[in-house]
Scaffold this motif. Structure first.
Motif, PDB file in Angstrom:
ATOM      1  N   ASP A 133       3.577  14.606   1.735  1.00  0.00           N
ATOM      2  CA  ASP A 133       3.506  13.554   2.743  1.00  0.00           C
ATOM      3  C   ASP A 133       3.070  12.237   2.125  1.00  0.00           C
ATOM      4  OD1 ASP A 133       3.850  15.855   4.152  1.00  0.00           O
ATOM      5  OD2 ASP A 133       2.303  15.462   5.643  1.00  0.00           O
ATOM      6  N   TYR A 134       3.793  11.167   2.470  1.00  0.00           N
ATOM      7  CA  TYR A 134       3.508   9.844   1.908  1.00  0.00           C
ATOM      8  C   TYR A 134       3.589   8.790   3.011  1.00  0.00           C
ATOM      9  CZ  TYR A 134       4.664  12.241  -2.476  1.00  0.00           C
ATOM     10  OH  TYR A 134       4.700  13.116  -3.534  1.00  0.00           O
ATOM     11  N   ILE A 135       2.774   7.733   2.860  1.00  0.00           N
ATOM     12  CA  ILE A 135       2.903   6.579   3.741  1.00  0.00           C
ATOM     13  C   ILE A 135       3.027   5.317   2.891  1.00  0.00           C
ATOM     14  CG2 ILE A 135       1.606   7.624   5.642  1.00  0.00           C
ATOM     15  CD1 ILE A 135      -0.715   5.701   4.852  1.00  0.00           C
ATOM     16  N   PHE A 136       3.708   4.313   3.457  1.00  0.00           N
ATOM     17  CA  PHE A 136       3.899   3.035   2.783  1.00  0.00           C
ATOM     18  C   PHE A 136       3.675   1.908   3.791  1.00  0.00           C
ATOM     19  CE2 PHE A 136       6.652   6.267   0.963  1.00  0.00           C
ATOM     20  CZ  PHE A 136       6.369   6.185  -0.398  1.00  0.00           C
ATOM     21  N   LEU A 137       3.015   0.858   3.342  1.00  0.00           N
ATOM     22  CA  LEU A 137       2.773  -0.322   4.175  1.00  0.00           C
ATOM     23  C   LEU A 137       3.027  -1.562   3.338  1.00  0.00           C
ATOM     24  CD1 LEU A 137      -0.478   0.666   6.069  1.00  0.00           C
ATOM     25  CD2 LEU A 137       1.506  -0.330   7.174  1.00  0.00           C
ATOM     26  N   LYS A 138       3.773  -2.493   3.899  1.00  0.00           N
ATOM     27  CA  LYS A 138       4.011  -3.732   3.159  1.00  0.00           C
ATOM     28  C   LYS A 138       2.742  -4.568   3.108  1.00  0.00           C
ATOM     29  CE  LYS A 138       7.175  -7.606   2.591  1.00  0.00           C
ATOM     30  NZ  LYS A 138       8.382  -8.286   3.096  1.00  0.00           N
ATOM     31  N   ASN A 139       2.033  -4.661   4.236  1.00  0.00           N
ATOM     32  CA  ASN A 139       0.750  -5.366   4.250  1.00  0.00           C
ATOM     33  C   ASN A 139      -0.117  -4.840   5.391  1.00  0.00           C
ATOM     34  OD1 ASN A 139       1.884  -6.943   6.523  1.00  0.00           O
ATOM     35  ND2 ASN A 139       3.013  -7.977   4.889  1.00  0.00           N
ATOM     36  N   TYR A 140      -1.415  -5.112   5.274  1.00  0.00           N
ATOM     37  CA  TYR A 140      -2.380  -4.596   6.256  1.00  0.00           C
ATOM     38  C   TYR A 140      -3.545  -5.570   6.391  1.00  0.00           C
ATOM     39  CZ  TYR A 140      -5.511  -1.324   8.628  1.00  0.00           C
ATOM     40  OH  TYR A 140      -6.339  -0.730   9.537  1.00  0.00           O
ATOM     41  N   ARG A 141      -3.880  -5.906   7.655  1.00  0.00           N
ATOM     42  CA  ARG A 141      -5.008  -6.805   7.929  1.00  0.00           C
ATOM     43  C   ARG A 141      -6.222  -5.970   8.319  1.00  0.00           C
ATOM     44  NH1 ARG A 141      -4.056 -12.122   8.091  1.00  0.00           N
ATOM     45  NH2 ARG A 141      -1.885 -12.831   8.186  1.00  0.00           N
ATOM     46  N   VAL A 142      -7.278  -6.089   7.527  1.00  0.00           N
ATOM     47  CA  VAL A 142      -8.477  -5.278   7.741  1.00  0.00           C
ATOM     48  C   VAL A 142      -9.216  -5.702   8.994  1.00  0.00           C
ATOM     49  CG1 VAL A 142     -10.712  -4.602   6.755  1.00  0.00           C
ATOM     50  CG2 VAL A 142      -8.717  -4.826   5.274  1.00  0.00           C
ATOM     51  N   ILE A 177       0.842  -1.196   0.000  1.00  0.00           N
ATOM     52  CA  ILE A 177       0.000   0.000   0.000  1.00  0.00           C
ATOM     53  C   ILE A 177       0.876   1.244   0.000  1.00  0.00           C
ATOM     54  CG2 ILE A 177      -1.735   1.301   1.295  1.00  0.00           C
ATOM     55  CD1 ILE A 177      -2.514  -1.410   2.582  1.00  0.00           C
ATOM     56  N   ASN A 178       0.544   2.200  -0.846  1.00  0.00           N
ATOM     57  CA  ASN A 178       1.168   3.519  -0.772  1.00  0.00           C
ATOM     58  C   ASN A 178       0.081   4.566  -0.927  1.00  0.00           C
ATOM     59  OD1 ASN A 178       1.202   4.416  -3.821  1.00  0.00           O
ATOM     60  ND2 ASN A 178       1.953   2.314  -3.781  1.00  0.00           N
ATOM     61  N   LEU A 179       0.146   5.593  -0.110  1.00  0.00           N
ATOM     62  CA  LEU A 179      -0.903   6.606  -0.070  1.00  0.00           C
ATOM     63  C   LEU A 179      -0.279   7.976   0.124  1.00  0.00           C
ATOM     64  CD1 LEU A 179      -4.018   7.056   0.022  1.00  0.00           C
ATOM     65  CD2 LEU A 179      -3.852   6.867   2.499  1.00  0.00           C
ATOM     66  N   GLN A 180      -0.694   8.927  -0.683  1.00  0.00           N
ATOM     67  CA  GLN A 180      -0.223  10.303  -0.564  1.00  0.00           C
ATOM     68  C   GLN A 180      -1.202  11.076   0.308  1.00  0.00           C
ATOM     69  OE1 GLN A 180       0.460  12.251  -4.295  1.00  0.00           O
ATOM     70  NE2 GLN A 180       1.230  14.136  -3.369  1.00  0.00           N
ATOM     71  N   LEU A 181      -0.726  11.584   1.449  1.00  0.00           N
ATOM     72  CA  LEU A 181      -1.573  12.304   2.384  1.00  0.00           C
ATOM     73  C   LEU A 181      -1.670  13.786   2.065  1.00  0.00           C
ATOM     74  CD1 LEU A 181      -0.397  10.697   5.754  1.00  0.00           C
ATOM     75  CD2 LEU A 181      -2.198   9.935   4.212  1.00  0.00           C
ATOM     76  N   GLY A 182      -0.709  14.308   1.378  1.00  0.00           N
ATOM     77  CA  GLY A 182      -0.667  15.720   1.026  1.00  0.00           C
ATOM     78  C   GLY A 182       0.362  15.935  -0.065  1.00  0.00           C
ATOM     79  N   PRO A 183       0.628  17.181  -0.457  1.00  0.00           N
ATOM     80  CA  PRO A 183       1.602  17.426  -1.522  1.00  0.00           C
ATOM     81  C   PRO A 183       2.987  16.868  -1.230  1.00  0.00           C
ATOM     82  CG  PRO A 183       0.331  19.407  -1.054  1.00  0.00           C
ATOM     83  CD  PRO A 183      -0.018  18.421   0.015  1.00  0.00           C
ATOM     84  N   ARG A 187      -7.994  14.814  -3.653  1.00  0.00           N
ATOM     85  CA  ARG A 187      -7.459  16.079  -4.175  1.00  0.00           C
ATOM     86  C   ARG A 187      -6.815  16.894  -3.058  1.00  0.00           C
ATOM     87  NH1 ARG A 187     -12.347  17.689  -8.312  1.00  0.00           N
ATOM     88  NH2 ARG A 187     -11.351  16.997 -10.236  1.00  0.00           N
ATOM     89  N   GLU A 188      -7.481  16.912  -1.901  1.00  0.00           N
ATOM     90  CA  GLU A 188      -6.929  17.653  -0.756  1.00  0.00           C
ATOM     91  C   GLU A 188      -5.585  17.090  -0.321  1.00  0.00           C
ATOM     92  OE1 GLU A 188     -10.024  17.406   2.116  1.00  0.00           O
ATOM     93  OE2 GLU A 188     -11.237  19.008   1.207  1.00  0.00           O
ATOM     94  N   ARG A 189      -5.401  15.815  -0.554  1.00  0.00           N
ATOM     95  CA  ARG A 189      -4.132  15.182  -0.171  1.00  0.00           C
ATOM     96  C   ARG A 189      -3.067  15.340  -1.244  1.00  0.00           C
ATOM     97  NH1 ARG A 189      -6.781   9.691   2.300  1.00  0.00           N
ATOM     98  NH2 ARG A 189      -7.220  10.518   4.372  1.00  0.00           N
ATOM     99  N   GLY A 190      -3.454  15.919  -2.362  1.00  0.00           N
ATOM    100  CA  GLY A 190      -2.474  16.178  -3.411  1.00  0.00           C
ATOM    101  C   GLY A 190      -2.228  15.015  -4.340  1.00  0.00           C
ATOM    102  N   ILE A 191      -3.125  14.017  -4.340  1.00  0.00           N
ATOM    103  CA  ILE A 191      -2.955  12.884  -5.245  1.00  0.00           C
ATOM    104  C   ILE A 191      -3.139  13.367  -6.672  1.00  0.00           C
ATOM    105  CG2 ILE A 191      -3.874  10.631  -5.935  1.00  0.00           C
ATOM    106  CD1 ILE A 191      -4.615  10.165  -3.032  1.00  0.00           C
ATOM    107  N   GLY A 192      -2.219  12.992  -7.540  1.00  0.00           N
ATOM    108  CA  GLY A 192      -2.173  13.537  -8.893  1.00  0.00           C
ATOM    109  C   GLY A 192      -3.265  13.030  -9.815  1.00  0.00           C
ATOM    110  N   ASN A 193      -3.166  11.787 -10.269  1.00  0.00           N
ATOM    111  CA  ASN A 193      -4.070  11.287 -11.306  1.00  0.00           C
ATOM    112  C   ASN A 193      -5.290  10.599 -10.703  1.00  0.00           C
ATOM    113  OD1 ASN A 193      -5.175  10.487 -13.711  1.00  0.00           O
ATOM    114  ND2 ASN A 193      -3.798   8.758 -13.992  1.00  0.00           N
ATOM    115  N   LEU A 194      -6.423  11.272 -10.770  1.00  0.00           N
ATOM    116  CA  LEU A 194      -7.693  10.700 -10.307  1.00  0.00           C
ATOM    117  C   LEU A 194      -8.650  10.465 -11.472  1.00  0.00           C
ATOM    118  CD1 LEU A 194      -8.226  12.984  -7.182  1.00  0.00           C
ATOM    119  CD2 LEU A 194      -7.700  10.548  -7.131  1.00  0.00           C
TER     120      LEU A 194
END
Length: 362
Positions: free
Chosen positions: A160-169, A152-158, A262-269
């Motif tokens: 700021d980024y987070i990365f996770l190898k795996n996640y259990r819901v 998982i990779n997620l852009q929180l803002g212009p 958009r608020e998090r600055g993610i580019g291609n939506l």
């Protein structure tokens, strides 16, 4: 409303319903022939479940997809019949203009458009979710585990980024977590942890075995520890949304997701925007296709209804092909998704206007 309007509107809606009812069983028959062997592989899958979870939603999804095609064919069919019986000539002889003749067609197109808008924005996404879950569980060779997310990779803002190898819901726990903050292209701050867990009671995250690194001009400050409670600008729901299909969210949720991204600055939506805009553009095409069909079929032709249907189906094929091309191009990062999704309607709308003025003059 005149008797003539009621007569044409009744023909409009009944012909549309008839064509749709004829198309859907054909689609079901083709699908059953292709999927029956996959259904039989699952001994625990009952006929009731197949009908309830798969084919009920199949009818909703594909019935909505077939609406423009069914409408176009239906209007050509019954309008050609009116022309063939010289009824349209009699209507014009009664001093009823082509514009006035279109009134019941406009009313019918409005009813179909409103129904289709409601279906597209609210009903079809819910059906898509159930339909795709059934597909993932029973029909697709490679099953997708939506309770265990990876890479998982997620852009929180212009910056700021987070990365996770795996996640259990199921237990809201992630592994090998990294948070990075940039200043332009320079890394300014990095927080890493072997384990991250969401604490819903106080809406915080708990990091276990963490390391913080702050990068200054002349030195780096490194801190480490065994436990850290902190907050981030995301929740576990946002991590799950990374894997969600745009077509499985109703328009309210999809719009919220786009706004938040958009608020998090993610580019291609554009993939999400194409889906969102398509839910409005496709129903609006009911007006355009109706007017084109009426303009093509309102004159009695040598060869009769068959010629009109051939021309209409050819135009419908071009429209559907154009629509799919526009969707693919609209999902690209460097395109205007709104313009690309509406381009088929703009193009065929121009054709509808041309045919309208051509018929109005006669």
């Amino acid at each position: 409303m005149r008797i003539l309007d009621k007569y044409i509107l009744k023909k409009y809606l009944s012909s549309f319903a008839l064509v749709l009812v004829l198309l859907i069983p054909i689609a079901i028959a083709i699908d059953v022939s292709e999927k029956v062997d996959r259904f039989l592989r699952h001994a625990d899958l009952s006929v009731g479940e197949i009908i309830r979870d798969y084919y009920v939603n199949f009818v909703i999804i594909y019935g909505n997809t077939f609406m423009p095609l069914a409408l176009f064919i239906a209007v050509i069919f019954f309008t050609s019949k009116l022309a063939g019986n010289t009824e349209i000539i009699a209507i014009h002889s009664a001093k009823i203009s082509f514009t006035r003749f279109l009134k019941p067609y406009f009313i019918g197109a409005t009813l179909v458009t409103l129904f289709s808008l409601f279906m597209n924005h609210f009903v079809v996404p819910s059906s898509n979710k159930i339909f795709e879950e059934f597909n993932r569980t029973y029909l697709k060779k490679k099953k997708i585990n939506d309770t265990y997310l990876t890479n998982i990779n997620l852009q929180l803002g212009p910056n700021d980024y987070i990365f996770l190898k795996n996640y259990r819901v199921e237990n809201n726990t992630g592994y090998f977590f990294t948070y990075q903050k940039f200043d332009g292209i320079k890394l300014k701050y990095k927080l890493s942890s072997n384990n991250i867990k969401w604490k819903p009671n106080d809406s915080t995250f708990q990091l276990l075995t963490y390391t913080k690194r702050t990068i200054l001009k002349d030195k780096d400050i490194i801190e480490s520890g065994t436990k850290l409670d902190t907050t981030f600008n995301f929740t576990p729901k946002d991590l799950v949304n990374v894997d969600y299909m745009a077509k499985e969210m109703n328009s309210v949720k999809l719009n919220e997701f786009i706004k938040q991204s958009r608020e998090r600055g993610i580019g291609n939506l554009n993939t999400y925007l194409v889906e969102f805009h398509k839910r409005t553009s496709l129903p609006i095409s009911s007006y355009i296709l109706t007017f084109i069909a009426v303009a093509l079929a309102a004159k009695k032709r040598r060869g009769g209804m068959g010629v009109n249907l051939a021309i209409g189906i050819s135009l419908m094929f071009i429209y559907v092909f154009f629509l799919k091309i526009a969707e693919v191009l609209g999902a690209g990062a460097d395109t205007n998704s709104f313009f690309m999704v509406w381009l088929p309607n703009i193009t065929f709308g121009g054709l509808a206007i041309y045919l309208y003025f051509k018929n109005a003059k006669n």
